[in-house]
Write an enzyme that holds these catalytic residues in place. Structure first.
Site, short mmCIF file in Angstrom:
data_model
loop_
_atom_site.label_atom_id
_atom_site.label_comp_id
_atom_site.label_asym_id
_atom_site.label_seq_id
_atom_site.Cartn_x
_atom_site.Cartn_y
_atom_site.Cartn_z
N THR A 46 -0.07 0.49 6.29
CA THR A 46 0.24 -0.43 5.20
C THR A 46 0.54 -1.78 5.78
O THR A 46 0.98 -1.90 6.93
CB THR A 46 1.45 0.07 4.38
N GLY A 47 0.30 -2.83 5.00
CA GLY A 47 0.61 -4.17 5.47
C GLY A 47 -0.54 -5.13 5.29
O GLY A 47 -1.32 -5.03 4.34
N GLY A 58 -9.83 -4.12 1.69
CA GLY A 58 -8.84 -4.10 2.75
C GLY A 58 -8.95 -2.86 3.62
O GLY A 58 -9.91 -2.09 3.55
N ASP A 59 -7.92 -2.66 4.43
CA ASP A 59 -7.94 -1.55 5.38
C ASP A 59 -7.86 -0.18 4.73
O ASP A 59 -8.31 0.81 5.30
CB ASP A 59 -6.78 -1.71 6.36
N GLY A 61 -3.87 -6.18 5.54
CA GLY A 61 -5.09 -5.42 5.76
C GLY A 61 -6.04 -6.03 6.76
O GLY A 61 -6.64 -5.34 7.58
N THR A 114 0.83 -1.20 0.00
CA THR A 114 0.00 0.00 0.00
C THR A 114 0.87 1.26 0.00
O THR A 114 1.98 1.24 0.49
CB THR A 114 -0.87 -0.02 1.27
#
Length: 284
Positions: free
Chosen positions: A205-206, A185-186, A208, A155
């Site tokens: 980021t990462g 996702g997040d 989600g 992200t």
């Protein structure tokens, strides 16, 4: 006397290939410089984070816009969100196709004001109605993405403090390689991947699903609002995510005093921080 201003951008946390890391760091610096230019010209933090994220969406090595990975159906579906810390206005889009700069569409949702999150065909129709650039969905599928497995994560995002003391955050992603069609996702969820208020601005980021479970961005802002320093709040939140979910993640944060922090438990997270005093950090 003009107040200090600053911007931080990230290029995604995850197991990036070492051969592309230097180019991602350069891409983050280019994006931060674009955002800083907006702030130098008395632009808002909201305009600055959008401008920075557009640069990363247009860069083919980042998992956003034209660099996004394919889902299980061989398509590119994009998520993005943006938030104004002045008044908690926010806009987000999810699982949208054929929009090369989803952060611009998220901004249009924010400015329209009727909703916070639009998804799928409805989001694309909204883009058409509001003059946001569209393309053929196939135009976002690169040959490289057809031929190889990209990073698991990646992200992109930005946080900014403008000269009036206002904060904003924006996040954009193509999500996980091989994700199920329709997965959100997040990055599209205010409070999870993106949050900004009067105390701080955060972009995450990462993994989600892990970020969503701990509502990571809002968690950091709440701790800073209670008086915790940005670095401590960011580290505590990422540590909690790792302990509770075993997920990998990272985040960038600015508070209303211009203090910046970035933390990740992943192998790499390219970032660039620039401020009005000439401060500069580029690292991974």
């Amino acid at each position: 006397m003009q107040r200090p201003y600053a911007i931080v951008v990230h290029g995604g946390a995850g197991p990036h290939r070492s051969g592309g890391l230097a180019e991602r760091m350069q891409g983050c610096e280019t994006a931060a410089a674009r955002g800083l230019e907006v702030l130098q010209n008395r632009g808002s933090a909201l305009d600055a984070v959008q401008a920075a994220v557009v640069v990363l969406e247009d860069h083919p090595l980042f998992n956003a816009g034209r660099g996004a990975p394919l889902n299980a159906a061989g398509e590119v579906e994009l998520d993005a969100s943006i938030m104004d810390g002045r008044d908690l206005r926010a806009g987000a889009v999810a699982a949208v196709q054929g929009v090369p700069n989803p952060v611009a569409l998220a901004r249009a949702v924010l400015e329209d004001g009727r909703h916070v999150l639009l998804a799928g065909d409805g989001a694309r129709a909204f883009a058409r109605q509001h003059g946001v650039a569209l393309c053929d969905p196939g135009d976002l599928v690169s040959d490289a993405q057809r031929q190889r497995w990209r990073e698991r994560f990646g992200t992109v995002g930005a946080v900014a403090l403008d000269a009036r003391g206002f904060l904003a955050a924006a996040t954009s992603t193509g999500g996980l390689f091989g994700k199920l069609p329709g997965r959100i996702g997040d990055s599209a969820l205010i409070g999870s991947g993106t949050y900004a208020d009067a105390s701080a601005a955060v972009s995450c980021t990462g993994h989600g699903e892990a970020i969503i479970r701990v509502v990571l961005a809002k968690l950091v802002c709440d701790h800073i609002g209670a008086g915790e320093a940005p670095g401590a709040a960011a580290r505590e939140a990422v540590d909690r995510l790792g302990a509770r979910t075993a997920g990998e993640a990272g985040l960038i944060v600015l508070d209303r005093s211009g203090r910046a922090a970035w933390v990740t438990n992943a192998a790499h997270m390219p970032i660039c921080w620039l401020d009005s005093s000439g401060g500069r950090v580029v690292e991974a």
